[in-house]
Enzyme design. Structure first.
Site, PDB file in Angstrom:
ATOM      1  CB  SER A  31      -0.934   0.006   1.212  1.00  0.00           C
ATOM      2  OG  SER A  31      -1.804  -1.101   1.178  1.00  0.00           O
ATOM      3  NE  ARG A  35      -2.860   4.708  -0.067  1.00  0.00           N
ATOM      4  CZ  ARG A  35      -3.429   3.518  -0.222  1.00  0.00           C
ATOM      5  NH1 ARG A  35      -2.656   2.473  -0.529  1.00  0.00           N
ATOM      6  NH2 ARG A  35      -4.722   3.351  -0.060  1.00  0.00           N
ATOM      7  NE  ARG A 140     -10.660  -6.305  -7.164  1.00  0.00           N
ATOM      8  CZ  ARG A 140      -9.531  -6.142  -6.478  1.00  0.00           C
ATOM      9  NH1 ARG A 140      -8.380  -6.536  -6.999  1.00  0.00           N
ATOM     10  NH2 ARG A 140      -9.542  -5.574  -5.287  1.00  0.00           N
ATOM     11  CB  SER A 188     -13.246   0.067  -3.385  1.00  0.00           C
ATOM     12  OG  SER A 188     -11.838   0.211  -3.313  1.00  0.00           O
ATOM     13  CB  SER A 189     -11.365   3.065   1.199  1.00  0.00           C
ATOM     14  OG  SER A 189     -10.226   2.221   1.117  1.00  0.00           O
ATOM     15  CB  SER A 217     -10.275  -0.044   3.803  1.00  0.00           C
ATOM     16  OG  SER A 217     -10.631  -1.387   3.624  1.00  0.00           O
ATOM     17  CD  GLU A 336      -5.020  -4.781   4.184  1.00  0.00           C
ATOM     18  OE1 GLU A 336      -3.833  -4.768   4.528  1.00  0.00           O
ATOM     19  OE2 GLU A 336      -5.500  -3.998   3.346  1.00  0.00           O
ATOM     20  NE  ARG A 367      -9.222 -11.322  -0.260  1.00  0.00           N
ATOM     21  CZ  ARG A 367      -8.368 -10.325  -0.134  1.00  0.00           C
ATOM     22  NH1 ARG A 367      -8.628  -9.326   0.708  1.00  0.00           N
ATOM     23  NH2 ARG A 367      -7.246 -10.299  -0.835  1.00  0.00           N
TER      24      ARG A 367
END
Length: 448
Positions: A31, A35, A140, A188-189, A217, A336, A367
């Site tokens: 992550s 970024r 997705r 999704s964030s 998240s 996650e 998941r």
């Protein structure tokens, strides 16, 4: 002799014969690495990224940025490798920003950060940037980014597949007006982070208003904000007294910086779980005292499930008590971590309820369905709820644990294999998505 394809090969999950005692050097955070690559590519001057994670997701990000004209030079220093304390390597990437341009084709694989963070970058490029990826990437959610970019002035062609999904082409014209936009980021964030990361390059900056249900998240959004501020961006957030669910990034130049990437705390999860379920002790060097990584929540969650931990000069030292307890926990901010927690919960002495993670149905695989099916096929008793899982421990037996090309399913299966003889992980190679060399790290932890 024909070799067995990696995606069908079965890996015998090592079975622990006693308490695990080990020090495990976990590679850098995916992550943070991805970024940092985006911010460095958009900066006004070159920057350094030290001890970055080299995995499928981060190499896809680097490759995509290179395709758009960004220079990324890789170096390895023997001296920095020693100083780095073993968090992967002494590798460093020098990122040299340049005029973003097309035409280019970007392979996102199945990396959420690549497919969501880079269309806003492509809107600032001069020329068309085409995005494609693995078959699962088409399923997705991406509509939040696509719809927002159109409102902000971008031209996007997503007519080749399902609207609001891959494959797509962003027709960049070298600039984007920016301004105010409303999005539903409840799935999704990363939708929020994607717009904030490129926001300083928009003519008017960006104001992102989340108008949907609960945001998952949140630590990842805080990570994005902290990293933006570290390179000179002006960011207003709800936590800083702003409006709820509103983030503002002012237009302005970003600084090149020298960043050392933290270990990936979420990827430390299976190793901490090994100490918990075997009554052993595992040390993770370089665990940060302060971090925005969601994986830091493992200290509290795994302590509640029966372990204890201490942050020392050597790193995080985690010790299992020999007993594993069930837990009732809201994982909405740290979704996650769910697969690993579910694996531990299946080995506990009491039931567990994992809540707040309905969005995991839209991750690398569904998941919740995958965990339910795979644990139950080993003799478990897991049921899906509207927003999570209820897990009643049962005596488990060996069998094949399918991964669905999902790295966290593979590590969840390995956790169960420590306590259950005869577990075979299908496609353990999928762990290379974020945790390269996982099988070697795992067997090394066990002294095999």
């Amino acid at each position: 002799m024909t070799e067995t394809p990696a995606h069908t090969a079965l890996w015998p999950a090592p079975h622990a014969s006693g308490a695990v005692t080990a020090t495990v050097h976990v590679p850098g955070s995916k992550s943070v690495t991805n970024r940092a690559l985006v911010l460095a590519a958009l900066a006004a001057e070159p920057g350094w990224l030290r001890r970055p994670l080299r995995s499928r997701d981060t190499l896809l990000m680097a490759g995509a940025l290179r395709a758009m004209g960004v220079g990324i030079e890789e170096t390895v220093s023997s001296s920095s490798a020693v100083a780095g304390g073993g968090n992967g390597t002494g590798e460093a990437w020098r990122v040299i920003p340049s005029g973003l341009h097309g035409p280019a084709t970007v392979d996102v694989g199945n990396a959420g950060t690549v497919m969501r963070f880079l269309p806003p970058v492509a809107a600032l490029a001069d020329g068309p940037i085409h995005f494609d990826g693995d078959p699962r990437s088409y399923e997705r959610p991406l509509h939040g980014v696509i719809d927002a970019l159109r409102v902000l002035g971008a031209r996007i062609d997503d007519t080749r597949g399902s609207a609001g999904a891959l494959p797509l082409t962003v027709h960049g014209c070298g600039a984007l007006e920016g301004g105010r936009v409303e999005i539903d980021a409840s799935s999704s964030s990363q939708f929020v982070s994607a717009l904030l990361l490129s926001g300083p390059g928009f003519n008017q900056g960006v104001e992102v208003r989340h108008v949907g249900g609960a945001l998952p998240s949140m630590p990842h959004i805080r990570m994005t904000v902290d990293m933006l501020r570290s390179v000179g961006a002006q960011v207003d957030t709800p936590e800083a007294g702003g409006e709820p669910n509103v983030w503002r990034v002012a237009p302005g130049a970003l600084l090149g910086r020298d960043l050392t990437v933290e270990p990936d705390l979420s990827n430390a999860q299976p190793f901490l779980a090994a100490a918990l379920i075997t009554g052993g002790t595992v040390t993770i060097p370089d665990w940060p005292a302060h971090t925005t990584q969601p994986g830091d929540a493992l200290r509290e969650i795994f302590t509640e499930m029966g372990g204890s931990c201490e942050l020392t000069e050597q790193g995080l030292v985690f010790t299992g008590s020999g007993s594993v307890h069930g837990i009732d926990v809201d994982l909405s901010e740290v979704g996650e971590l769910t697969p690993g927690i579910a694996a531990v919960a299946a080995l506990a002495d009491s039931p567990s309820t994992l809540r707040g993670v309905a969005h995991l149905r839209l991750h690398e695989t569904d998941r919740l369905a995958a965990l339910t099916k795979e644990i139950n096929e080993l003799g478990g008793d897991v049921t899906e709820t509207a927003d999570g899982l209820h897990i009643r421990p049962r005596r488990l037996h060996g069998g094949i644990f399918h991964t669905y090309d999902d790295h966290r399913m593979a590590t969840a299966g390995a956790i169960i294999g420590l306590a259950v003889d005869g577990v075979q992980i299908e496609n353990v190679a999928t762990t290379a998505k974020t945790l390269p060399d996982f099988p070697e790290l795992w067997t090394g932890m066990l002294g095999n």
